[in-house]
Scaffold this motif. Structure first.
Motif: not given
Length: 551
Positions: A387-388, A391, A411, A502, A506, A548-551
């Motif tokens: 998911e990340r 984005q 996407r 990502e 992470s 941009f920033a990861f949600q």
């Protein structure tokens, strides 16, 4: 006299008098004429002798009409003068006539006789032969239909049949025109218009017969008629709607297709206002105003436009119109040609297709979500990772200017890019220490497994191919196919960069998060070698600028 026209000077006539007498001359059709006007004798001085006849309206106050007549006679002897006097005063009439007037008429009472008076004045001066010599074919006959005069044009046309003393039967009623074919002197057949006008000349009733050769016009008319018939034939067999409007929006022509669509006979359309009759109330006045402004050059022409029409039975049809302005030889707009295509069914099908596509996309979205949830049940970390990655990958795709369809492909592919790890043992996915070579080889199988799963689904995007290639690298060092450079889809190159960023930023079971700073260093180190340089630049700019920033 020039080109068969009698040149007349209107002297001392007011504007109303000039207009009224000109109408009498036009209505009489006794002869062709050319008119000049002068408000005073001084204004006309020096050019009186140029005219075939002078019509004197009234003399200035204090100067009797007969004195003006005398001055004209002295200045331009021989030019006939017709005088309009104010009342029926025998003494005044006699003075004018004795001073040189050819005829005297009483204003208002005798004005309808002015055309005959002017013609007789010229005939009395020059004789009929002079009047008729250079005009169109003309013949003068007496009450017994005996020819008194025939000009050269008539002789050329009819030969000995118009010799003096011969008789001619009446061709047309007084003041009427008749068309007939005659045999010319040279034996050729010509179509002529013949008119007769009765009048009195030197107190003798005569008839002036005029012949107008219209052969060429008839032939041209015949050709134009055929061309018009052909044009109407093509107009009607055209597969598109064709309508010709005048500048007020009234229908001048409409082809068969228009009648079929609207459910009307052609006669029902002609003369009707196009906008009032067939446009919805909501846009009727607006379209009429736009039509007016376009035809007046106040608004640019909209070449193509889809507009609704209502048929006679109230059905709404959508027509795609192409508009062209019709202009005369001087460039003036005289109307509009509308050519249109009924796109009602096409638009309806397009709408239904769009709805179908929307439903299909919703179905694909559902499939992706099911696959993602399936992965989440087995490995929650991988599901969140996907998911990340999605984005960031979408943000990069937008930054690079990809269209909506390709962004959507990025996407969806990102959301399932690790679905192949479903075939990898959970113990390997969650191992907290470094992987052995054998264990890593298990991991490297996941793009191929994902491809095998996704290729069975008929996506409208190359989802399976993007996922298969997301671990390929520009220099060929990636897996599973070892592709290089442009052999790798751009969408896969985007996914590869987003995946690395990502993963490095992470937490992993076997190591803590290394952060975005380390991820950027990795990208810049591999820029142009293993990672697409444009994709790297877009990603770094997004992160560095805070876009941009990861949600």
């Amino acid at each position: 006299m020039k080109n068969g026209s009698i040149k007349i000077l209107f002297l001392e006539l007011d504007k109303e008098g000039i207009e009224k007498i000109t109408r009498y001359l036009e209505k009489s059709a006794l002869f062709n004429f050319a008119i000049d006007t002068a408000h005073s004798l001084e204004e006309a001085s020096g050019k009186l002798s140029r005219y075939d006849v002078i019509l004197l309206g009234h003399s200035p106050e204090g100067v009797p009409a007969f004195e003006v007549v005398k001055k004209i006679s002295e200045t331009a002897p021989g030019v006939p003068i017709v005088v309009l006097v104010g009342d029926d005063d025998p003494a005044e009439l006699e003075r004018c006539l004795s001073s040189g007037a050819t005829f005297c008429l009483v204003r208002n009472e005798d004005e309808p006789f002015i055309p005959k008076a002017l013609l007789n004045a010229v005939l009395r001066k020059d004789g009929a032969s002079s009047l008729l010599q250079h005009a169109e074919p003309m013949v003068v006959v007496d009450k017994n239909r005996t020819i008194k005069y025939a000009n050269k044009s008539a002789q050329d046309l009819l030969g000995e049949r118009v010799a003096e003393g011969e008789t001619l039967s009446r061709f047309a009623d007084n003041g009427h025109i008749k068309e007939m074919d005659i045999v010319r002197q040279n034996g050729r057949i010509s179509t002529v218009e013949i008119s007769e006008k009765d009048f009195v000349w030197d107190e003798e009733p005569v008839s002036l017969i005029k012949f107008k050769d219209v052969t060429w016009h008839k032939r041209k008319e015949s050709v134009l008629k055929k061309e018009l018939e052909d044009a109407r034939k093509y107009f009607d067999i055209a597969g598109t709607l064709l309508v010709v409007l005048d500048n007020d929006g009234n229908v001048l022509m409409a082809n068969k297709k228009v009648c079929e669509i609207l459910g009307c006979e052609r006669d029902e359309l002609l003369g009707k206002n196009w906008f009032d009759s067939f446009f919805p109330q909501s846009i009727k006045e607006k379209m009429k105003e736009k039509h007016h402004q376009i035809n007046n050059g106040e608004l640019d022409l909209e070449v193509c436009k889809e507009l609704p029409l209502f048929t006679r039975n109230g059905e709404k049809r959508l027509i795609s119109w192409h508009c062209s302005l019709l202009k005369d030889s001087r460039g003036h707009v005289i109307g509009t040609l509308l050519s249109g295509e009924d796109v009602t069914d096409i638009v309806r099908a397009r709408t239904e297709l769009e709805m179908s596509h929307e439903k299909l996309n919703m179905a694909f979205e559902g499939i992706i979500k099911v696959l993602n949830r399936t992965m989440a049940l087995r490995d929650p970390y991988t599901a969140g990772h996907q998911e990340r990655v999605s984005q960031l990958a979408c943000a990069i795709a937008k930054k690079l200017g990809l269209d909506k369809k390709r962004i959507e492909a990025v996407r969806l592919a990102s959301l399932v890019h690790d679905i192949g790890k479903i075939a990898v043992p959970v113990e390997i996915l969650t191992k907290t220490s470094s992987l052995s070579e054998i264990e890593f080889n298990f991991i490297k199988v996941h793009p191929r497994v994902a491809y095998d799963i996704l290729s069975k689904i008929e996506f409208p995007w190359p989802i399976a191919e993007i996922v298969l290639q997301h671990h390929e690298r520009l220099d060929g060092s990636g897996y599973p196919q070892g592709l290089k450079g442009d052999q790798i889809l751009l969408e896969a190159r985007i996914l590869a960069v987003a995946d690395v960023v990502e993963a490095m930023s992470s937490h992993r079971p076997y190591r803590p998060a290394r952060g975005l700073h380390e991820a950027k260093k990795e990208l810049l180190h591999g820029r142009g070698k293993i990672y697409d340089p444009e994709v790297v630049d877009a990603c770094v700019e997004l992160i560095s600028s805070g876009e941009f920033a990861f949600q």
